[in-house]
Design an enzyme around this catalytic site. Sequence first.
Site, PDB file in Angstrom:
ATOM      1  CB  ALA A  82     -20.028   5.198  -8.316  1.00  0.00           C
ATOM      2  CD  GLU A 150     -12.279   4.009  -6.652  1.00  0.00           C
ATOM      3  OE1 GLU A 150     -12.823   5.108  -6.814  1.00  0.00           O
ATOM      4  OE2 GLU A 150     -11.292   3.843  -5.882  1.00  0.00           O
TER       5      GLU A 150
END
Length: 274
Positions: A82, A150
């Site tokens: 992302a 992440e």
Amino acid sequence: MGETWLPPRDGAGGGGGAGLSVRVEREGAIAILTVDRPDAMNALDRPTLGELREWLAEAAEDSEVRVVVLTGSGDKAFVAGADIKYMGGLGSDEAKEWGELGHDAGQLLETMLKPTIAAINGFALGGGCELALSCDLRYASSRAKLGQPEINLGIIPGWGGTQRLARVCGLGFAKELILTGRVVDAEEALARGLVNGVHDPVLEHALEVGRLLAAKSPLALAAAKRALNHALQGDHVENLGREADEFGGLFDSEDAKEGLTAFAEKREPVFKGR
């Protein structure tokens, strides 16, 4: 590659085979969706992810599409995750909405009643790895890198990675990758079952598999996918019952009659999805 795919897009701002950041093409019955932000390593911002979800929804409903292939533009990245700059400005409520959008795209890939194939042509990190995990089949180039890093940003996977990675590769390996943020190369991904094969050029191999699948009965493929998607969840006996129902139901179809007759007549079947 094939003709531009121009399905109707009611309420989506008109037709077209390409939008802001997703290129859509057709090769026969195969829809090829390419995330097209090479300058950003095909990272997903909100407009790109929203556009991808729209095209996946179109592909799921289009009866002329029998297989969907997802890949990235260029030779460096499938989807490198992302867009971190975009995520840096999100509050909690906005982040939940962002996560739901990613889940929508993943659910479409996982549950649409036709095979989905990820052609992983480079980095597939974070959300990119999660989208690949949502696909039925994953093929990687020899230069591919996959992971869920992440944790290094102080967050966790938000588009299904904690669940799908464990189901695909086992809980222990999923915990290792997610807790450490470690990235694996194509060879290790293959050894761990994270990808189904390593091929160069990977898109050509994905299309070869897509052509094979597109020649099979859409009804049988849908039934098999529904049954397989229950394999690692729910009650085992109930799942066996679902399989039996799917198996029996196909015998009323023209495709089953064609397949059985073609076998007896020693010819290739022609399936029409009826």
